[in-house]
Design an enzyme around this catalytic site. Sequence first.
Site, PDB file in Angstrom:
ATOM      1  N   GLU A   1       0.924  -1.173  -0.019  1.00  0.00           N
ATOM      2  CA  GLU A   1       0.095  -0.111   0.113  1.00  0.00           C
ATOM      3  C   GLU A   1       0.958   1.213   0.026  1.00  0.00           C
ATOM      4  O   GLU A   1       0.618   2.282  -0.676  1.00  0.00           O
ATOM      5  CB  GLU A   1      -0.964  -0.021   1.256  1.00  0.00           C
ATOM      6  CG  GLU A   1      -1.976  -1.032   1.174  1.00  0.00           C
ATOM      7  CD  GLU A   1      -1.654  -2.313   1.804  1.00  0.00           C
ATOM      8  OE1 GLU A   1      -0.568  -2.557   2.121  1.00  0.00           O
ATOM      9  OE2 GLU A   1      -2.599  -3.327   1.893  1.00  0.00           O
TER      10      GLU A   1
ATOM     11  N   LYS B   1     -17.580   0.437   5.549  1.00  0.00           N
ATOM     12  CA  LYS B   1     -18.101  -0.948   4.584  1.00  0.00           C
ATOM     13  C   LYS B   1     -19.497  -0.568   4.192  1.00  0.00           C
ATOM     14  O   LYS B   1     -19.928  -0.713   3.088  1.00  0.00           O
ATOM     15  CB  LYS B   1     -17.825  -2.160   5.025  1.00  0.00           C
ATOM     16  CG  LYS B   1     -18.267  -3.253   4.034  1.00  0.00           C
ATOM     17  CD  LYS B   1     -17.807  -4.704   4.660  1.00  0.00           C
ATOM     18  CE  LYS B   1     -17.986  -5.940   3.621  1.00  0.00           C
ATOM     19  NZ  LYS B   1     -17.971  -7.225   4.103  1.00  0.00           N
TER      20      LYS B   1
ATOM     21  N   PHE C   1     -11.999  -6.788  13.549  1.00  0.00           N
ATOM     22  CA  PHE C   1     -10.850  -7.168  12.796  1.00  0.00           C
ATOM     23  C   PHE C   1     -10.445  -6.140  11.673  1.00  0.00           C
ATOM     24  O   PHE C   1     -11.282  -5.652  10.949  1.00  0.00           O
ATOM     25  CB  PHE C   1     -11.399  -8.441  11.929  1.00  0.00           C
ATOM     26  CG  PHE C   1     -10.422  -9.073  11.128  1.00  0.00           C
ATOM     27  CD1 PHE C   1      -9.137  -9.565  11.565  1.00  0.00           C
ATOM     28  CD2 PHE C   1     -10.387  -8.785   9.624  1.00  0.00           C
ATOM     29  CE1 PHE C   1      -8.157  -9.828  10.482  1.00  0.00           C
ATOM     30  CE2 PHE C   1      -9.580  -9.459   8.790  1.00  0.00           C
ATOM     31  CZ  PHE C   1      -8.264  -9.881   9.316  1.00  0.00           C
ATOM     32  N   GLN C   2      -9.039  -5.829  11.614  1.00  0.00           N
ATOM     33  CA  GLN C   2      -8.666  -5.126  10.750  1.00  0.00           C
ATOM     34  C   GLN C   2      -8.921  -3.548  10.873  1.00  0.00           C
ATOM     35  O   GLN C   2      -9.381  -2.595  10.118  1.00  0.00           O
ATOM     36  CB  GLN C   2      -8.826  -5.508   9.231  1.00  0.00           C
ATOM     37  CG  GLN C   2      -7.952  -6.446   8.796  1.00  0.00           C
ATOM     38  CD  GLN C   2      -7.634  -6.844   7.380  1.00  0.00           C
ATOM     39  OE1 GLN C   2      -8.557  -6.397   6.673  1.00  0.00           O
ATOM     40  NE2 GLN C   2      -6.534  -7.181   6.880  1.00  0.00           N
TER      41      GLN C   2
ATOM     42  N   MET D   1      24.479   7.693   2.204  1.00  0.00           N
ATOM     43  CA  MET D   1      24.566   9.035   3.043  1.00  0.00           C
ATOM     44  C   MET D   1      24.745   8.887   4.124  1.00  0.00           C
ATOM     45  O   MET D   1      25.445   9.516   4.983  1.00  0.00           O
ATOM     46  CB  MET D   1      23.259   9.734   2.485  1.00  0.00           C
ATOM     47  CG  MET D   1      22.975  10.994   3.073  1.00  0.00           C
ATOM     48  SD  MET D   1      24.445  12.081   2.387  1.00  0.00           S
ATOM     49  CE  MET D   1      23.496  12.728   0.895  1.00  0.00           C
TER      50      MET D   1
END
Lengths: 185, 575
Positions: free
Chosen positions: B51, B163, B113-114, B481
Amino acid sequence: MLQIISLLVENKPGALMRITGVLTARGYNIESLTVARTLDPELSRMTIAVDVDPTLRQQVIKQMNKLINVLQAIDLTENAAVAREMLLMRVRAPLEARPAILKEAEIFGARVVDSSVDGFAVEATGEPEKLDEFVDVMRAYGDIEVTRSGMVAVCLEPRKLRLSAPIPKLDNYVGDHLAKGVLNA
Amino acid sequence: MSNLMSGSQILLECLVREGVECVFGYPGGVMLPLYDAMYEHPMRHVLVRHEENACFAASGYSMATGKVGVCMATSGPGATNLTTGLVNALMDSTPVVAITGQVPTRLIGSDAFQEADTFGITRSCTKHNFLVKTLADLPRVIHEAFYLAATGRPGPVLVDLPKDILQGQTHYAPVSSIHLPGYKVYADGHAGQIRRAAQMMWEAQRPLVYAGGGIVSSNAHNELRRLVELLDTPAVCTLMGLGGLPSSHPNFVSMPGMHGSYAANMGLTHSDLLIAVGTRFDDRVTGRLSAFAPHAKVVHVDIDPSEIGKNRVADLPIVGDAKRVLVRLVKALEELSPQYSSRSAEARRDWWRQIRDWQTEHPLTPEISTSEIKPQHVMKEVDRISGGNAIVCADVGQHQMWAAQFIRFNGPRLWINSGGLGSMGFGLPAAIGAQFACPNKLVFALVGDGGFQMALPELSTVVTNGLPIKIVVVNNGYLGMVRQWQELFYNNRLCAVTLDSFPDAEKLAGAYGFTGRTVESPADLQSALEEAVAEPAPYLLNIKVCPDENVYPMVPAGGAISEMILGPPQPVAVS
């Protein structure tokens, strides 16, 4: 001395978090914060008391003004404004101390809002420093318990509120706002 | 006439109305209704492999085009993975709209959940964010999100969609207007301030244009060029502003700052008027603020009022859109030109002589060797092939600085990198977004071996979509770096900077079904790059460069920009 920022904000979830976020992101503590609806129920007036270095305070206010939900953020510290705070106090008072307590309350313009065998509940309004003094005095009479509202303030000068107009759009509308140029306030 | 549609269908309809052609995303549980609606919708969805890269790709897409980039992720881990990309877009003022799924409204706050508090988490990662709790609000919110992302100072806007909102059905009617009363954009600039600025510019003896990313995001490159030519002033472009003035323009004096050129930094230090446009006096440009441009008055043009006076007090602030302000500024300069131009030409001759002296004194010249590949040599070769016209998506670190120093950009939106946040892993996904936006352009993902390995899974996305991206890994076997800082400021005590076990490029690319090659000799560099560019498919070039090269000039953190370390310490003769 504490400084006062007064904000007019949209009454939307998350607005409070965004505003306090400007301060907490810099690690500043909020001394007091009050918020309530205005005459327009869709808007709220917020008064925040902070202790911030003056140049940074200007920066903080600019950042607050930048927030989408903030209609106006103004610095009342050096402006003509009235600030008041409310205090509720429970005083345990033996019978013999009661007349003196009532006398003190009267001097400070406080009002008794409840009385019981244990003592009084007292309500006072005033400038925060005045309330500090009242608390000091009442402490001499024994156990007290105090709840303060934090400052509310009103600006005494008329302030022009600049709001953006609605943006007509979207019939036969194709994206790319950039090509169309930016909104003119 | 309104018709019954699901929230998901309404969302897609709104995206189409916003002119969205492709979105970068990753599905998940609560996003199923949306992906189900997409099954029969022409919207192009690019499935990334993480993502974070959806957001980076959307940023790359946006930076290459100026359009709003769109990314999607599911609730919980999907949304939290987006956050780095969102902060990156916030720091670099990139217009991105992120759509995240959320657990159904009745479960919000129940540790479902999630579930993650996406609205809370992303509050400080975005310009603004929304949690939609009523289906009726959905179309308005989507259009507000795009409007906020693209206008004013652009930035990321997130819309969190439970949802049940995606699933719910309602009669859809297009939104006729949106209203954001508290969103104030002062675009035009104050007319009086613009007139005064024009006068200051003509009167200055040693004016210097200090142009930032705002030039690119407001498409003000032509106006900037006009201003620079009219005043015949030297101009420096910041890391985000590169390409705002063509690198080949005679008045362009490279990038200023921590790894800026000697001439750019000395120019800033000795200028008597900084014309700062669309730039925020970032610490990587200014070094120690008290020693920054000590003799200069400052004209500061910026769309964001909170940037004015934040780091450096502006003697003449102008709040406005770079393009709109510059159009009027150029006009004001032209009006005053007869009065001043001859007088100013004389002063300018001395100033230019000084600038040219600095340029010859310590020029930016790439190190080139015949025995090993110097990283600067890679930049020079990429530059030669690009000719100032390719899109170069850099990652973060030494190679990014060398690229900024040595690769020319003859227009805006060619140089794409993570400036403010300095987010490693940006280069490859950004190149994916840029190549989708500009399918016919040559796109380089110019990355270090560290950042490349952060973005490794996206090789699948490159191949799946047949993107002919040229991935050039400047491989020094180090987090270069960090190694440079440990070497210079921590007594060379190298800790956790060695990147061993870099995969065999040929096998790695081969495993994904495209060509890869490792280059180890300077003699092969040019032909290898040409071969890669000639291939109509992705190509992975693993270029093994000499491992101990450092980026110079360098201003140590907190130092004055006039006190640059110009090169490696010279060996001292032992008597």
